[in-house]
Design a protein around this motif. Structure first.
Motif, short mmCIF file in Angstrom:
data_model
loop_
_atom_site.label_atom_id
_atom_site.label_comp_id
_atom_site.label_asym_id
_atom_site.label_seq_id
_atom_site.Cartn_x
_atom_site.Cartn_y
_atom_site.Cartn_z
N ALA A 1 -12.34 3.85 -14.01
CA ALA A 1 -11.34 4.57 -13.15
C ALA A 1 -10.46 5.37 -13.71
O ALA A 1 -9.84 6.43 -13.35
CB ALA A 1 -10.91 3.57 -12.07
N GLY B 1 -6.53 -4.76 -11.15
CA GLY B 1 -7.86 -4.43 -10.55
C GLY B 1 -8.40 -3.14 -10.69
O GLY B 1 -9.60 -2.62 -10.35
N LEU B 2 -7.60 -2.22 -11.51
CA LEU B 2 -7.68 -0.75 -11.94
C LEU B 2 -8.52 -1.05 -12.97
O LEU B 2 -7.70 -1.19 -14.14
CB LEU B 2 -6.40 -0.19 -12.02
CG LEU B 2 -6.83 1.42 -12.16
CD1 LEU B 2 -7.24 1.85 -10.59
CD2 LEU B 2 -5.60 2.07 -12.10
N LYS B 3 -9.84 -0.75 -13.30
CA LYS B 3 -10.57 -0.82 -14.50
C LYS B 3 -10.98 0.36 -15.25
O LYS B 3 -10.58 1.49 -14.66
CB LYS B 3 -12.11 -1.33 -14.04
CG LYS B 3 -12.03 -2.81 -13.34
CD LYS B 3 -13.12 -3.53 -13.18
CE LYS B 3 -13.11 -4.87 -12.42
NZ LYS B 3 -12.30 -5.79 -13.27
N LYS C 1 -6.27 2.21 -5.41
CA LYS C 1 -6.94 2.20 -6.58
C LYS C 1 -7.27 3.66 -6.75
O LYS C 1 -7.33 4.36 -7.75
CB LYS C 1 -8.19 1.51 -6.85
CG LYS C 1 -7.80 0.01 -6.87
CD LYS C 1 -9.13 -1.03 -7.00
CE LYS C 1 -8.76 -2.40 -7.06
NZ LYS C 1 -9.61 -3.26 -7.11
N GLY C 2 -7.93 4.41 -5.65
CA GLY C 2 -8.50 5.85 -5.51
C GLY C 2 -7.25 6.58 -5.86
O GLY C 2 -7.32 7.74 -6.43
N THR D 1 -6.23 6.35 -9.59
CA THR D 1 -7.15 6.99 -10.36
C THR D 1 -6.90 8.51 -10.37
O THR D 1 -6.90 9.08 -11.30
CB THR D 1 -8.47 6.61 -9.88
OG1 THR D 1 -8.80 5.39 -9.87
CG2 THR D 1 -9.42 7.33 -10.79
N ALA E 1 0.81 -1.11 -0.07
CA ALA E 1 0.16 -0.09 0.02
C ALA E 1 0.95 1.19 -0.02
O ALA E 1 0.60 2.18 -0.77
CB ALA E 1 -1.04 0.01 1.27
N SER F 1 -1.29 -6.07 -6.80
CA SER F 1 -2.55 -6.38 -5.96
C SER F 1 -2.49 -4.82 -5.41
O SER F 1 -1.67 -4.37 -4.65
CB SER F 1 -2.30 -7.44 -4.88
OG SER F 1 -3.72 -7.30 -4.06
N ASN G 1 -5.14 -2.29 -3.46
CA ASN G 1 -6.67 -2.14 -2.64
C ASN G 1 -7.53 -1.07 -3.08
O ASN G 1 -6.93 -0.25 -3.78
CB ASN G 1 -6.05 -2.11 -1.10
CG ASN G 1 -5.28 -1.14 -0.84
OD1 ASN G 1 -5.42 0.15 -1.19
ND2 ASN G 1 -4.55 -1.00 0.33
N LYS G 2 -8.46 -1.00 -2.32
CA LYS G 2 -9.41 0.00 -2.64
C LYS G 2 -8.77 1.56 -2.72
O LYS G 2 -8.85 2.30 -3.38
CB LYS G 2 -10.71 -0.27 -1.93
CG LYS G 2 -11.74 0.97 -2.20
CD LYS G 2 -13.04 0.42 -1.25
CE LYS G 2 -14.20 1.72 -1.67
NZ LYS G 2 -15.26 1.27 -0.82
N GLU G 3 -8.25 1.64 -1.28
CA GLU G 3 -7.45 2.90 -1.24
C GLU G 3 -6.37 3.31 -2.29
O GLU G 3 -6.37 4.53 -2.87
CB GLU G 3 -6.81 3.24 0.09
CG GLU G 3 -6.01 4.26 0.42
CD GLU G 3 -5.49 4.45 1.59
OE1 GLU G 3 -4.88 5.40 2.19
OE2 GLU G 3 -5.44 3.18 2.53
#
Length: 211
Positions: free
Chosen positions: A59, A54-56, A32-33, A36, A1, A26, A28-30
């Motif tokens: 985003a 996981g970054l789509k 990815k934000g 983005t 992270a 890998s 995580n949600k944080e």
């Protein structure tokens, strides 16, 4: 992270980086934000590759401003979610500089392809299109043929690895009969690859390869 946070901070600064690749990481949600926001702020990246992290697409490309990444000349995406075909199509229509587009291994089906591919018909910069290893079948042929007839800049097209796209049927049908198989001769059916070659390839003199 912490590494993702550091990368995001770096990307968000006014630094002249032209290539960014994030693969098999890998996030995580944080994270990815953070990524983005950083990618949307960055104004220098022209070669972007986002795969298996996981970054789509939604985003990365703002659906309300599809010109947000108009500077890209090369885009590789692996993580195209269902329902995002229209966003990608709008982006392709608005992008004035994209030269290479790699959408391999995105599980793209014919319905999505029928939205994405027509957006490239009037494109005057794209030279390389990779649609390999998706979930396309023979019914995608008409839209590919239309693309090849209309587009004047495309040099390479990769549709390999789409197992349901065939050259032609064998002309034989096998039916189980007790403990054995019975062979029956049936009409040969032309598959998508043969249809593309027959109806478009030889009429498209600038296309260098088809696989």
């Amino acid at each position: 992270a912490d590494e993702i946070a550091m990368i995001s901070k770096f990307l968000g600064k006014k630094i002249g980086i032209s290539t960014f690749c994030l693969t098999n990481v890998s996030v995580n949600k944080e994270g990815k934000g953070l990524l983005t926001n950083a990618l949307k702020k960055n104004k220098s990246i022209t070669d972007l590759s986002i795969c298996s992290c996981g970054l789509k697409l939604p985003a990365i490309i703002d659906k309300n401003d599809v010109r947000s990444l108009h500077r890209l000349t090369s885009l590789t995406l692996n993580g195209l979610p269902a329902g995002s075909a229209k966003i990608l199509a709008d982006f392709l229509s608005a992008n004035p500089s994209l030269v290479a587009l790699n959408l391999s291994r995105n599980k793209i089906r014919v319905k999505a392809a029928n939205v994405i591919i027509p957006a490239l018909k009037e494109n005057t910069t794209l030279e390389h299109l990779d649609l390999s290893r998706n979930s396309l079948n023979n019914s995608v042929a008409p839209v590919v043929v239309d693309l090849l007839k209309a587009n004047t800049t495309l040099l390479t097209l990769d549709i390999s690895g789409n197992k349901s796209m065939t050259i032609k049927s064998t002309g034989k049908k096998y039916t189980r009969w007790g403990w054995s198989w019975q062979r029956e001769d049936v009409p040969v059916v032309v598959g998508a690859k043969m249809e593309i070659v027959r109806d478009a390839l030889f009429d498209t003199t600038n296309l260098a390869s088809l696989t």
